[in-house]
Structures are given as C-alpha cells and as structure tokens.
Design a protein around this motif. Structure first.
Motif, mmCIF file in Angstrom:
data_model
loop_
_atom_site.group_PDB
_atom_site.id
_atom_site.type_symbol
_atom_site.label_atom_id
_atom_site.label_comp_id
_atom_site.label_asym_id
_atom_site.label_seq_id
_atom_site.Cartn_x
_atom_site.Cartn_y
_atom_site.Cartn_z
ATOM 1 N N GLU A 1 0.876 -1.303 -0.009
ATOM 2 C CA GLU A 1 0.047 -0.209 0.038
ATOM 3 C C GLU A 1 1.008 1.020 -0.012
ATOM 4 O O GLU A 1 0.339 2.290 -0.244
ATOM 5 C CB GLU A 1 -1.154 0.149 1.395
ATOM 6 C CG GLU A 1 -0.405 0.109 2.431
ATOM 7 C CD GLU A 1 0.108 -1.229 2.917
ATOM 8 O OE1 GLU A 1 0.220 -2.475 2.327
ATOM 9 O OE2 GLU A 1 0.511 -1.397 4.243
ATOM 10 N N LEU A 2 2.071 1.068 0.224
ATOM 11 C CA LEU A 2 3.015 2.363 0.143
ATOM 12 C C LEU A 2 3.973 2.566 -1.054
ATOM 13 O O LEU A 2 4.729 3.350 -1.197
ATOM 14 C CB LEU A 2 4.039 2.554 1.407
ATOM 15 C CG LEU A 2 3.044 2.698 2.835
ATOM 16 C CD1 LEU A 2 4.164 2.402 3.780
ATOM 17 C CD2 LEU A 2 2.595 3.976 2.700
ATOM 18 N N GLU A 3 3.708 1.836 -1.938
ATOM 19 C CA GLU A 3 4.452 1.672 -3.076
ATOM 20 C C GLU A 3 4.406 3.066 -3.823
ATOM 21 O O GLU A 3 5.567 3.448 -4.327
ATOM 22 C CB GLU A 3 3.884 0.251 -4.270
ATOM 23 C CG GLU A 3 5.143 -0.601 -4.163
ATOM 24 C CD GLU A 3 4.943 -1.433 -5.083
ATOM 25 O OE1 GLU A 3 4.754 -2.707 -4.726
ATOM 26 O OE2 GLU A 3 4.704 -1.318 -6.222
ATOM 27 N N LYS A 4 3.263 3.668 -3.970
ATOM 28 C CA LYS A 4 3.116 4.813 -4.635
ATOM 29 C C LYS A 4 3.981 5.978 -3.794
ATOM 30 O O LYS A 4 4.757 6.726 -4.546
ATOM 31 C CB LYS A 4 1.750 5.285 -4.650
ATOM 32 C CG LYS A 4 1.406 5.713 -6.238
ATOM 33 C CD LYS A 4 -0.253 5.948 -6.364
ATOM 34 C CE LYS A 4 -0.543 7.565 -6.574
ATOM 35 N NZ LYS A 4 -1.961 7.598 -6.525
ATOM 36 N N GLN A 5 3.726 5.884 -2.482
ATOM 37 C CA GLN A 5 4.437 7.010 -1.899
ATOM 38 C C GLN A 5 5.909 6.613 -2.046
ATOM 39 O O GLN A 5 6.680 7.353 -1.904
ATOM 40 C CB GLN A 5 3.977 6.631 -0.378
ATOM 41 C CG GLN A 5 4.593 7.574 0.746
ATOM 42 C CD GLN A 5 3.898 9.098 0.616
ATOM 43 O OE1 GLN A 5 2.900 9.081 0.311
ATOM 44 N NE2 GLN A 5 4.117 9.880 1.524
ATOM 45 N N ALA A 6 6.408 5.276 -2.152
ATOM 46 C CA ALA A 6 7.778 5.164 -2.278
ATOM 47 C C ALA A 6 8.406 5.881 -3.358
ATOM 48 O O ALA A 6 9.345 6.179 -3.635
ATOM 49 C CB ALA A 6 8.002 3.684 -2.080
ATOM 50 N N ARG A 7 7.708 5.546 -4.565
ATOM 51 C CA ARG A 7 7.935 6.063 -5.924
ATOM 52 C C ARG A 7 7.958 7.390 -5.741
ATOM 53 O O ARG A 7 8.925 8.007 -6.248
ATOM 54 C CB ARG A 7 7.086 5.637 -6.857
ATOM 55 C CG ARG A 7 7.604 5.093 -8.037
ATOM 56 C CD ARG A 7 6.826 4.218 -9.292
ATOM 57 N NE ARG A 7 6.889 2.786 -8.992
ATOM 58 C CZ ARG A 7 5.990 1.842 -8.811
ATOM 59 N NH1 ARG A 7 4.717 2.425 -8.616
ATOM 60 N NH2 ARG A 7 6.188 0.769 -8.260
ATOM 61 N N ALA A 8 7.026 8.305 -5.248
ATOM 62 C CA ALA A 8 7.377 9.652 -5.100
ATOM 63 C C ALA A 8 8.408 10.129 -4.378
ATOM 64 O O ALA A 8 9.254 11.097 -4.532
ATOM 65 C CB ALA A 8 5.991 10.032 -4.350
ATOM 66 N N THR A 9 8.932 9.269 -3.119
ATOM 67 C CA THR A 9 10.088 9.642 -2.529
ATOM 68 C C THR A 9 11.247 9.405 -3.064
ATOM 69 O O THR A 9 12.247 10.296 -3.288
ATOM 70 C CB THR A 9 9.991 8.584 -1.214
ATOM 71 O OG1 THR A 9 9.045 8.688 -0.558
ATOM 72 C CG2 THR A 9 11.247 8.991 -0.356
ATOM 73 N N VAL A 10 11.444 8.576 -4.133
ATOM 74 C CA VAL A 10 12.627 8.219 -4.959
ATOM 75 C C VAL A 10 12.689 9.496 -5.957
ATOM 76 O O VAL A 10 13.644 9.909 -6.198
ATOM 77 C CB VAL A 10 12.430 6.784 -5.801
ATOM 78 C CG1 VAL A 10 13.397 7.079 -6.925
ATOM 79 C CG2 VAL A 10 12.418 5.659 -4.835
#
Ligand SMILES: Cc1cc2nc3c(=O)[nH]c(=O)nc-3n(C[C@H](O)[C@H](O)[C@H](O)COP(=O)(O)O)c2cc1C
Ligand code: SF4
Ligand code: SF4
Lengths: 75, 435
Positions: free
Chosen positions: A45-54
């Motif tokens: 569920e945090l994959e999108k957030q992780a991509r944004a962080t990258v």
C-alpha cells in the motif's frame, strides 16, 4: 517479489527528506542518513508513496527495485 | 606494505603439508617459460566450452580473493552474457597488508596465472584481458618478462594488458578494479549493475583473484578429480595461506582446510605461544586459541561466524596487547575508507577512536557500548563491503579480547611489549591525498 528501496551511499548527502516522506520505511540515523527498516521492503500500500520519495530525493540516491538473484558479493 | 614485501615461499620444505601444486621448488622455478612448460606441459584449449565449465563446476573451485564464491557460477554468469565481448581481469591488487600470497604467486609462477587468464578468456569468449597488479612489491618486472616470453612463443590468443594497481586497501575491490581499468580513480561504486553484468567499458567482466586463475590453469590440465583429491571436501583443492607467527610471515601452499596448528608448525611457529588467532585478514575475525585445530576453510569456519577470506592466518603471541593491535588496525581501516559513503565516512573514525580509548588502560565508561552502536550503524550501509568487514574485525576483537578489556578497565594491561606488531601503516590515505 516485494519491491524494496535501496540507497546509493556514494550519492546520498543526508538531507533527510526521505525519512520525512516515508517514515514507515525510512528513519534518519544520528547523522541524517537513511536507515531502512526491514531491508527497505515496501509494503504494497506504500508503493506509490515510495515512488514519489524516490523522485523527490534531491541527489537521486534512492532506488526502488524488485531484488534479483545475483552472485554474492565478498565479505 | 613492506612487512609482507619479501615473504619467502615455504614450498620445497620437506613437510608433507606443503604442496607443490602452485608453488615450485626454488624462488623462480616457474617464472621461466621453459621450466614452466617442462613442469606442467602445454595448455591446450580445444575442449568444448561447456565441458570446461562443467569440469570447473565438478571441481568445486571457489574464488581465492576472499568471498569464496564458486568459480563455475561466476564463469557461467559472464559466459552467458558475453556475446564474444566479455572482459577478463586477473586481480593481483592484494590490498590487504597482511597478505603476501598473490605477490609470491605472481613472482614465482607468473605463467600459471597467465595460463589461468587464458583459460578464463576462452571460457567466457573474452576479447580483452587485464592483469591488475600491485606495483610496490616488484612483481611487475617478472610479469613483463613472462608476457614477452609468451608473445615470442605465440602462446596467448588474447593479449594481456598489465595494469598497475594503486597501493590501497580498497584498490582490489571488484568495482574499484573496474573503475581503475576504465580510467577512473580505483574506488568502489554503488552496484547493481554488478561487474559480471556491466563492467569495464560496459561489458560483462569476470574478475578473479590471481590465485583462482592459477588454480584454473592447473584444473584445465589435470581435471576435476585431480583438483578435488585434497582439501576440505566441501571446498577442495590446495590454497595459499599467508601465515604470521607474530611478526614473522611466510606463504604456504597447503590443502584447503589445514588447521592453524598445522600451518604454524609448517613455518616453524610455536602454537603454545599463541594468545589468539586472526583468520581472514583485516576484514576477518579474531578467534580464541581454542580454534587452533579448526580447519581453515569457509565451510568449517562457518560455525565460528568466520571465513578463510584470502587465506591470511595471523597468530598473536602472548605478551602483545590484542586491543592495542586491534585499535591500530581499526585506525588503518578508517583511514583506508574511500570517504564516499556517509555511514562509512562518519562511523569508521568514531569506531577507531573508541578502539583507541579501549586500548589504553584506564576507565572508559560506555565506550564499548558506543563502539558497538556505531558498528551497527555502518554495517551494510556502504557501496562496498568495507564497513561490514571492518565491523567484523572490531566486534570479534572486543569478544576475544574481553578479558583484556576488563584488565584495562582496572587500569592494567597484560602486555610485556609496546612494539607494534600487525602490519599496517596508519597514515597512508591522507598522505596519498585521498578523501
Ligand atoms: C574492500 C575489499 C577489498 C578487496 N581487495 C581484493 C584484493 O586486493 N584482491 C582480490 O583478489 N580481491 C579483493 N577483493 C574481492 C574482490 O571484490 C572480488 O571478490 C575478487 O577479486 C573476486 O575474485 P575470486 O572470485 O577469484 O575470489 C576485495 C573486496 C573488498 C570488499
Ligand atoms: S532524500 Fe536522498 S539524499 Fe536525502 S537522505 Fe534520503 S536518500 Fe539521502
Ligand atoms: S563503503 Fe566506505 S570504503 Fe566502501 S565505497 Fe563507501 S566510503 Fe568507500
């Protein structure tokens, strides 16, 4: 396999942004460098957030990848 | 570096432990091409590649550069990506100050190493071959002569380029090797892609330690059965050990899995004088004296959380303070950091400073705990494994020299000498203007 975050330690400059963006996975150490919980494994569920962080890391030091089997590195 | 500069070979001594596989009788019996061919015969590379790779797999040969990774798997990984344009590299950087085996091998059996490089180049269909060698100890001249002899005899299908490795602990780390061969400073970089995927010039690159290559040179001639007839069945063959009896070192070829007691005896050392053992060099582990009879192979050392590394065995005699020696090496490891990665660059100096304080008799409240805390912070957090290896060294020192820590806390020290013993030069990195 679960996506995981990793850091290019030669690029990261301890700006600490990532720890603020994704505290569930990243914590800042006493110098400000990212400490990855659970080897950087990103809950689904945090994959999108992780991509944004990258994308927000000012030094492009973060990478999100699906780990592959590779010959072990020394030591 | 100098402490290991003129390590004599122990080959030729009558002890049955010493194997004349890689090592020849007399200091340069293998440096001359005629003598080399007389002894080993010509290398013929007409075996199908698949058969060669299968033979290496059957032999159980593992890398002798430290990681102990199966050679067959690395060869296969490069071969399948090669497309006829792979690069092979013989790694003779030998950055570890306590290791002398690569230098001894390159000086006494250069043709065996070059044969192995030819075997590797054939196996992965490489068009380019490098031999990357530390200059300080004088093996380059021997290698230049050996290459000239081979060129006259028309021996190698792939021309070998000789490249000088800078004197630094890290210069032999595989990504640092690739950087150096690509015209950049010899420093590690962040992976993936690993060098077997994309290395020198973006091409799949096989980096093998020079001893691994020499073993390959023998294996291609005599086959897997011959190779695996000796040594630990789980990691067979012979291997080169750099054995230190206190400040005195010799290079010994022995069956893989020989014990520290056997290796010390082979160089005339006295096991009863031993206080503790350092296995695997400065990225290795300190072990208690009870490990004198443990076979020095990776599978057998696993239960100690240790590995044979690149074959360094160092016996610390009684009367030398293990903590002081460990502190000197910690300072060296910190100075040798490439200063590229935050945790390594911040943490190693703090660890070294903590170790320096623990090495001095007197109260050091909370210092050990802080060293362990920083060890946890640097581990696994660098582009290369330097922090991990350094932490292994430090943690094992604190464990094995625990009684000495207690003595120091009470203001005492067991040492009867203050003479530094382990070979390491603590200023070099800054003197070389790095970082
Ligand atoms: C800090 C560091 C230093 C290293 N130095 C050397 C070296 O001097 N020589 C060497 O052969 N391998 C060295 N290695 C190991 C190489 O990265 C690589 O694993 C090795 O050359 C592969 O050869 P092998 O498969 O034949 O063992 C080093 C590794 C690290 C992490
Ligand atoms: S945001 Fe980028 S540079 Fe900043 S700490 Fe995180 S990884 Fe390092
Ligand atoms: S981990 Fe340390 S030694 Fe390795 S590349 Fe980074 S700074 Fe250099």
């Amino acid at each position: 396999m679960r996506a995981a975050l990793s850091v290019d330690w030669t690029l990261c400059d301890a700006r600490g942004l990532c720890a603020e963006m994704l505290p569930e996975v990243i914590e800042a150490d006493e110098w400000g460098y990212p400490l990855l919980r659970n080897n950087g494994t990103v809950p689904f569920e945090l994959e999108k957030q992780a991509r944004a962080t990258v994308e927000l890391c000012p030094l492009l030091a973060l990478r999100l990848s699906v780990p592959a089997e590779v010959p072990a590195q020394r030591r | 570096m100098s402490a290991a500069a003129d390590l004599p070979t122990a080959a030729g001594a009558p002890d049955p432990l010493l194997l004349p596989r890689l090592m020849q009788v007399g200091p340069d019996a293998g440096a001359d091409l005629r003598a080399h061919l007389g002894r080993h015969g010509r290398l013929s590379l007409d075996m199908a590649r698949e058969r060669l790779l299968a033979e290496v797999a059957r032999s159980g040969l593992t890398g002798r550069g430290g990681a102990g990774f199966p050679a067959a798997r690395k060869l296969a990984a490069v071969a399948e990506r090669s497309g006829g344009r792979a690069v092979v590299v013989g790694n003779g950087a030998e950055g570890e100050p306590a290791s002398g085996k690569d230098h001894v091998l390159l000086s006494s059996a250069p043709h065996l190493v070059l044969d192995g490089l030819a075997v590797a180049a054939y196996a992965v269909r490489a068009r380019t071959a490098y031999l990357y060698v530390l200059d300080d100890r004088g093996a380059l001249a021997v290698l230049r002569a050996a290459l000239a002899q081979r060129a006259r005899a028309g021996m190698d299908r792939v021309t070998v380029q000789l490249v000088t490795a800078p004197t630094a602990f890290l210069s032999g780390e595989e990504s640092a090797v690739v950087s150096a061969l690509s015209g950049r400073p010899a420093l590690p970089y962040s992976t993936p892609p690993r060098v077997f995927e994309r290395g020198v010039g973006g091409r799949p690159t096989l980096v093998h330690n020079v001893e691994t290559l020499a073993q390959l040179g023998l294996l291609a001639r005599w086959g897997a059965e011959w190779f695996a007839a000796i040594g630990d069945p789980e990691q067979p063959g012979s291997r080169l050990y750099t054995v230190w009896d206190g400040p005195r070192a010799r290079v010994v070829e022995a069956a893989s899995g020989s014990t520290a007691r056997e290796l010390l005896a082979a160089i005339g050392g006295r096991p009863e004088q031993v206080q503790a053992l350092l296995v695997g060099g400065y990225h290795g582990s300190w072990l208690p004296v009870a490990a004198l009879d443990a076979p020095l192979s990776d599978p057998a050392l696993r239960r100690y959380g240790a590995s044979a590394g690149a074959g360094v065995l160092l016996a610390l005699p009684h009367g030398v303070c293990g903590l002081r020696e460990a502190a000197r090496v910690s300072a060296y490891l910190s100075a040798e950091s490439a200063q590229q990665c935050g945790p390594c660059l911040n943490g190693l100096p703090l660890i070294a400073d903590g170790m320096r304080r623990l090495a001095a008799p007197g109260r050091a409240e909370g210092v050990r705990r802080r060293v362990e805390h920083w060890a946890g912070l640097v581990e696994g957090r660098g582009a290369c494994k330097h922090p991990d290896g350094s932490v292994r060294f430090v943690r094992s020192a604190l464990q094995v020299f625990g009684p000495e820590l207690d003595l120091h806390a009470r203001g005492r020290c067991s040492a009867s000498t203050a003479e530094p013993m382990l070979p390491c030069d603590v200023e070099p990195a800054t003197a070389r203007g790095r970082g």
